[in-house]
Design an enzyme around this catalytic site. Sequence first.
Site, PDB file in Angstrom:
ATOM      1  N   ASP A 101       0.868  -1.165   0.000  1.00 47.62           N
ATOM      2  CA  ASP A 101       0.000   0.000   0.000  1.00 47.62           C
ATOM      3  C   ASP A 101       0.911   1.223   0.000  1.00 47.62           C
ATOM      4  O   ASP A 101       1.810   1.332   0.843  1.00 47.62           O
ATOM      5  CB  ASP A 101      -0.867  -0.022   1.272  1.00 47.62           C
ATOM      6  CG  ASP A 101      -2.249   0.536   1.049  1.00 47.62           C
ATOM      7  OD1 ASP A 101      -2.335   1.650   0.506  1.00 47.62           O
ATOM      8  OD2 ASP A 101      -3.233  -0.124   1.428  1.00 47.62           O
ATOM      9  N   ASP A 202      -3.054   4.606  -2.100  1.00 50.78           N
ATOM     10  CA  ASP A 202      -4.087   5.124  -1.201  1.00 50.78           C
ATOM     11  C   ASP A 202      -4.536   6.533  -1.595  1.00 50.78           C
ATOM     12  O   ASP A 202      -3.696   7.412  -1.812  1.00 50.78           O
ATOM     13  CB  ASP A 202      -3.496   5.159   0.223  1.00 50.78           C
ATOM     14  CG  ASP A 202      -4.517   5.502   1.277  1.00 50.78           C
ATOM     15  OD1 ASP A 202      -5.471   4.724   1.450  1.00 50.78           O
ATOM     16  OD2 ASP A 202      -4.354   6.549   1.925  1.00 50.78           O
ATOM     17  N   GLU A 255      -6.620   3.988  -5.458  1.00 55.83           N
ATOM     18  CA  GLU A 255      -7.902   4.193  -4.787  1.00 55.83           C
ATOM     19  C   GLU A 255      -8.425   5.557  -5.196  1.00 55.83           C
ATOM     20  O   GLU A 255      -7.722   6.560  -5.038  1.00 55.83           O
ATOM     21  CB  GLU A 255      -7.728   4.117  -3.269  1.00 55.83           C
ATOM     22  CG  GLU A 255      -9.069   4.122  -2.560  1.00 55.83           C
ATOM     23  CD  GLU A 255      -8.975   4.533  -1.097  1.00 55.83           C
ATOM     24  OE1 GLU A 255      -9.880   4.198  -0.327  1.00 55.83           O
ATOM     25  OE2 GLU A 255      -7.994   5.213  -0.718  1.00 55.83           O
ATOM     26  N   HIS A 328     -10.966  -3.219   3.977  1.00 54.20           N
ATOM     27  CA  HIS A 328     -10.860  -2.771   5.370  1.00 54.20           C
ATOM     28  C   HIS A 328     -11.642  -1.486   5.647  1.00 54.20           C
ATOM     29  O   HIS A 328     -11.629  -0.994   6.762  1.00 54.20           O
ATOM     30  CB  HIS A 328      -9.377  -2.545   5.694  1.00 54.20           C
ATOM     31  CG  HIS A 328      -8.806  -1.442   4.855  1.00 54.20           C
ATOM     32  ND1 HIS A 328      -8.647  -1.544   3.486  1.00 54.20           N
ATOM     33  CD2 HIS A 328      -8.402  -0.196   5.181  1.00 54.20           C
ATOM     34  CE1 HIS A 328      -8.163  -0.413   3.024  1.00 54.20           C
ATOM     35  NE2 HIS A 328      -8.006   0.424   4.027  1.00 54.20           N
ATOM     36  N   ASP A 329     -12.296  -0.922   4.644  1.00 52.93           N
ATOM     37  CA  ASP A 329     -13.017   0.338   4.823  1.00 52.93           C
ATOM     38  C   ASP A 329     -14.535   0.189   4.828  1.00 52.93           C
ATOM     39  O   ASP A 329     -15.250   1.192   4.881  1.00 52.93           O
ATOM     40  CB  ASP A 329     -12.649   1.324   3.701  1.00 52.93           C
ATOM     41  CG  ASP A 329     -11.259   1.899   3.887  1.00 52.93           C
ATOM     42  OD1 ASP A 329     -10.795   1.997   5.040  1.00 52.93           O
ATOM     43  OD2 ASP A 329     -10.636   2.261   2.872  1.00 52.93           O
TER      44      ASP A 329
HETATM   45  C1  GLC Z   1      -8.009   5.216   2.355  1.00 59.43           C
HETATM   46  C2  GLC Z   1      -7.798   3.977   3.165  1.00 59.43           C
HETATM   47  C3  GLC Z   1      -8.381   4.198   4.514  1.00 59.43           C
HETATM   48  C4  GLC Z   1      -7.647   5.346   5.155  1.00 59.43           C
HETATM   49  C5  GLC Z   1      -7.685   6.597   4.277  1.00 59.43           C
HETATM   50  C6  GLC Z   1      -6.681   7.613   4.722  1.00 59.43           C
HETATM   51  O1  GLC Z   1      -9.342   5.466   2.127  1.00 59.43           O
HETATM   52  O2  GLC Z   1      -8.325   2.864   2.524  1.00 59.43           O
HETATM   53  O3  GLC Z   1      -8.328   3.062   5.319  1.00 59.43           O
HETATM   54  O4  GLC Z   1      -8.196   5.631   6.397  1.00 59.43           O
HETATM   55  O5  GLC Z   1      -7.377   6.304   2.944  1.00 59.43           O
HETATM   56  O6  GLC Z   1      -5.392   7.176   4.455  1.00 59.43           O
END
Ligand code: GLC
Length: 555
Positions: A101, A202, A255, A328-329
């Site tokens: 990541d 991310d 993402e 995980h979100d």
């Molecule tokens: C992304 C991650 C999340 C995190 C956020 C800030 O959305 O998937 O878990 O809290 O970024 O880094």
Amino acid sequence: MAEIKKTWYKEMSVYQIWTRSFCDSNGDGIGDLPGVYSKLDYIKSLGVDGIWFSPIYPTPNADYGYDISDYKNINPEFGTLDDFKMILDGAHERGMRVFMDLVVNHTSDKHQWFIESCKSKDNPYHDYYIWRKGNGKNPPNNWLSIFEGGAWEYNENLDEYYLHVFAKGQPDLNMDNPKVREEVKSIMKFWLDMGVDGFREDVITFISKAEGLPNGFPLPVATGVEHYKHGPHLEEYLAEFRKVTDQYDCFTVGEGPMTSVNDAVKFCSDGKNKLLDMLISFDHMNADCFMADWVKVPFSLTKLKSTLTKWQDKMYGIGWNSLYIENHDHARIIDRYGNLKYRVESGKMLAAMYILQCGTPFIYQGQEIGMTNMAVKSVDDYKDVLTFNTWRIFKKLGFSEKRFLKLSSEVNRENARTPVQWNKSENAGFTTGTPWFGINDNYKEINVEDAENDPDSLLNFYRQLINFRKGNELVIYGKYKEYYHANPNLYVYERVLGNEKLLVVCSFKEGSVKFKAPKGYDLSAGELVASNYKDNKIVDNGFVTKPYEVRVYKF
Ligand code: GLC
Ligand code: CA
């Protein structure tokens, strides 16, 4: 029809690990890398071709690793660089790739760069972050963070504020500074040179902020987001990073919260202007909520179908989709789009529904055994900064703790972060110590060991699907087409390649629904390649569905 460019990353399936809750090797209650190492054969047994690690770098855990204090090392709670190299080798020996990541929209406030940055305005690291003078006694603008109140934190010594669009402990990097971009490239090279096979990037679409940081449209959270969700230099910076990854046989998935399929076409089209290999879209995760997970609405299958079909149709032959229903979100998917009363049946239906689409499937730890959401007794039992911030906002809106907890237990992302349930023994076999976070009470019914022993388990169905997809060009590259879009209970689609066809029929209903094969199909001529009930009679070129039934026919 455009000729699809064939590549290994389009053909793989990926398992996501959130290490803290995966497997604890030393009894301190925290999952770790030796724990992951001990499960490499299990992961391989799923049939996957790669592992994506949510951040495993040193971190003060303001956001459980998404706040990094050293990009070129391993979180000591998880182990050492040598432990990581063992996993890298062990995965490679088993024919699996490893993805890190890459979190570069922000660092931790404990990162050395930020510590230097706070020392003085002429410190060489000051301009690594986004520092501004206040507006009189107020912060520089009206932006609110996504995790924690205002997006600005005052530093008395400097008489300036720093920007954090997530938690206070996650100061945003100033990507407009070329030195920062050089650092990002050096981080990428560090891991790629070690043998890592790519990155999940991310919130990478947030890295460029609008010139002048103008005030945003007032919202209860994330005010200002329109000024960085796709900033002016985003594509330029991604192109710069792409030059690094292009030198390696690796892949990137970005993402992209709030990105549209048109953005995906722009970023991910095969060809020389490609910026990312895939995007992680959020569209299809909003079929039971509005904007973000916290505003619940009843699940709508047509909404789900519309978004998935849009991404399938628009990306076909142009770029490539990532496919997922958990990470995980988000809360666990069976609680959301399936039905707990039919946990295994609906879990299988959901698995087939997404894995057989065109794209690279991602499977999140615990998803393969159908782990479910967990209720807690008090807000204090939670761990996540996002939950605490949401509680603060809901309290202001007049919610009691009880009402908040009910909602929270349905929607929050902590549901995905309870330790993996390995067996029936104490603490679900996750740890011999005290687990850092609650273990779901249902571990005696839902665990890997029991699922291994049951040929009809969800786990074995995931294996079946992943292996069916492997090397099967029809499933990997076939063209997608949806049928019966207006039907609120059935999701029916086909995949076509040359003279081969796959027909996927999914019922999202407990009650029975009449299904008749689309025109041109003779079900009795098809080979049933997957289903979630024993009885698969065909009546009148169709069937009446059982609860959450799925059938997949190949022609
Ligand atoms: C992304 C991650 C999340 C995190 C956020 C800030 O959305 O998937 O878990 O809290 O970024 O880094
Ligand atoms: Ca441990």
